[in-house]
Scaffold this motif. Sequence first.
Motif, PDB file in Angstrom:
ATOM      1  N   UNK A  27       0.833  -1.195   0.000  1.00 60.16           N
ATOM      2  CA  UNK A  27       0.000   0.000   0.000  1.00 60.16           C
ATOM      3  C   UNK A  27       0.871   1.249   0.000  1.00 60.16           C
ATOM      4  N   UNK A  28       1.945   1.222   0.785  1.00 60.43           N
ATOM      5  CA  UNK A  28       2.793   2.416   0.873  1.00 60.43           C
ATOM      6  C   UNK A  28       3.412   2.748  -0.478  1.00 60.43           C
ATOM      7  N   UNK A  29       3.772   1.704  -1.223  1.00 58.08           N
ATOM      8  CA  UNK A  29       4.373   1.928  -2.532  1.00 58.08           C
ATOM      9  C   UNK A  29       3.339   2.539  -3.488  1.00 58.08           C
ATOM     10  N   UNK A  30       2.102   1.989  -3.434  1.00 52.44           N
ATOM     11  CA  UNK A  30       1.048   2.518  -4.314  1.00 52.44           C
ATOM     12  C   UNK A  30       0.776   3.975  -3.987  1.00 52.44           C
ATOM     13  N   UNK A  31       0.791   4.294  -2.685  1.00 43.48           N
ATOM     14  CA  UNK A  31       0.514   5.663  -2.278  1.00 43.48           C
ATOM     15  C   UNK A  31       1.609   6.595  -2.767  1.00 43.48           C
ATOM     16  N   UNK A  32       2.849   6.184  -2.580  1.00 41.71           N
ATOM     17  CA  UNK A  32       3.959   7.069  -2.946  1.00 41.71           C
ATOM     18  C   UNK A  32       4.002   7.363  -4.430  1.00 41.71           C
ATOM     19  N   UNK A  33       3.428   6.460  -5.242  1.00 38.72           N
ATOM     20  CA  UNK A  33       3.474   6.683  -6.681  1.00 38.72           C
ATOM     21  C   UNK A  33       2.330   7.555  -7.179  1.00 38.72           C
ATOM     22  N   UNK A  34       1.381   7.918  -6.286  1.00 40.10           N
ATOM     23  CA  UNK A  34       0.281   8.781  -6.745  1.00 40.10           C
ATOM     24  C   UNK A  34       0.739  10.229  -6.777  1.00 40.10           C
ATOM     25  N   UNK A  35       0.108  11.013  -7.674  1.00 39.58           N
ATOM     26  CA  UNK A  35       0.492  12.426  -7.787  1.00 39.58           C
ATOM     27  C   UNK A  35       0.135  13.175  -6.517  1.00 39.58           C
ATOM     28  N   UNK A  36      -0.934  12.720  -5.819  1.00 39.89           N
ATOM     29  CA  UNK A  36      -1.321  13.346  -4.563  1.00 39.89           C
ATOM     30  C   UNK A  36      -0.160  13.315  -3.571  1.00 39.89           C
ATOM     31  N   UNK A  37       0.411  12.113  -3.407  1.00 34.90           N
ATOM     32  CA  UNK A  37       1.504  11.971  -2.439  1.00 34.90           C
ATOM     33  C   UNK A  37       2.720  12.782  -2.873  1.00 34.90           C
ATOM     34  N   UNK A  38       2.947  12.825  -4.188  1.00 39.05           N
ATOM     35  CA  UNK A  38       4.123  13.555  -4.675  1.00 39.05           C
ATOM     36  C   UNK A  38       3.964  15.052  -4.444  1.00 39.05           C
ATOM     37  N   UNK A  39       2.728  15.530  -4.597  1.00 46.78           N
ATOM     38  CA  UNK A  39       2.508  16.967  -4.351  1.00 46.78           C
ATOM     39  C   UNK A  39       2.763  17.303  -2.897  1.00 46.78           C
ATOM     40  N   UNK A  40       2.320  16.406  -1.995  1.00 47.46           N
ATOM     41  CA  UNK A  40       2.547  16.641  -0.568  1.00 47.46           C
ATOM     42  C   UNK A  40       4.048  16.666  -0.281  1.00 47.46           C
ATOM     43  N   UNK A  41       4.755  15.717  -0.912  1.00 48.26           N
ATOM     44  CA  UNK A  41       6.198  15.664  -0.674  1.00 48.26           C
ATOM     45  C   UNK A  41       6.881  16.916  -1.205  1.00 48.26           C
ATOM     46  N   UNK A  42       6.437  17.412  -2.344  1.00 49.94           N
ATOM     47  CA  UNK A  42       7.033  18.611  -2.935  1.00 49.94           C
ATOM     48  C   UNK A  42       6.790  19.826  -2.057  1.00 49.94           C
ATOM     49  N   UNK A  43       5.599  19.860  -1.457  1.00 55.87           N
ATOM     50  CA  UNK A  43       5.277  21.015  -0.612  1.00 55.87           C
ATOM     51  C   UNK A  43       6.190  21.062   0.601  1.00 55.87           C
ATOM     52  N   UNK A  44       6.544  19.841   1.079  1.00 57.71           N
ATOM     53  CA  UNK A  44       7.377  19.797   2.295  1.00 57.71           C
ATOM     54  C   UNK A  44       8.758  20.357   2.050  1.00 57.71           C
ATOM     55  N   UNK A  45       9.212  20.200   0.765  1.00 55.23           N
ATOM     56  CA  UNK A  45      10.595  20.600   0.493  1.00 55.23           C
ATOM     57  C   UNK A  45      10.807  22.072   0.723  1.00 55.23           C
TER      58      UNK A  45
END
Lengths: 102, 188
Positions: A84-102
Amino acid sequence: MVLSQFRFVEVGRVAYISYGPDAGKLAVIVDVIDQNRALVDGPCSGVSRKQMNFKALELTSIVMKIPRGLRPGNLRKAWEKQEVQKKWDSTTWAQKIANKKK
Amino acid sequence: MKELHTSQTVKIPKGVSASVKARKVIIKGPRGTLTRTFRHLAVDITMVGKNTVMVEKWFGKHKELAAVRTVCSHIENMIKGVTKGFLYKMRSVYAHFPINCAVQEGGGSVEIRNFLGEKFVRKVGMLPGVSIKPSTQKDEFILEGNDIEAVSTSAALIQQSTTVKNKDIRKFLDGIYVSEKTTVVPSD
């Protein structure tokens, strides 16, 4: 039977917690309590098994195949097995959250 | 009590195309295009496949649930209007003074004279998309259009323009009344 294409609240639906003490974590809907609340558990993401109002949950596109009321130990195994964690990390939603954190 | 889920589907026949976006429904068919918005209702309207429209309501109360079927009926009427059209026949009924109707503007409005012998000329404009024409039958004319609301409202405007005032309406039955509601393309 004709089904509409929405993300449904169902046993196994992975949800993103949007506010509260566990904000930002993923959890699985393990059971539906009533019209407003679900029993939610995220053994691999640090969410203890508890009831949550649907208002605090944002449904993701990931659905796990689990039986209703699965206990935390087996839920953890299923989470890891179904990646599940892998599927989540590959979604654009998760990537946007990660980008915001940077 | 709130009903968990109610839904109803409308099947779109061949030759008709439908599109839905943000509760705005557009139906295209051989007789033209009809658009209708349902933004005043809190229902989910989606296309399932290419030829089914589904209307859904989640956690609806009694009155909100009624909206599901009315939306489907409106869509069915749009489909009918765009394939068969709507034809309303109206007859002039009079006891003594013949009602003279003259169709103006190529079917866009009608002038009604000599209703009950009155000198007042009643002019009734048709709604856009509705045309009126005299029929072969005596004292009859025909309203045609695609949108059922427009056609029936135009017919109602004509009927209400010929109301009798200050008289016993059980005795003075003069007026122009809707006699038949059918389709432009005859359905077998």
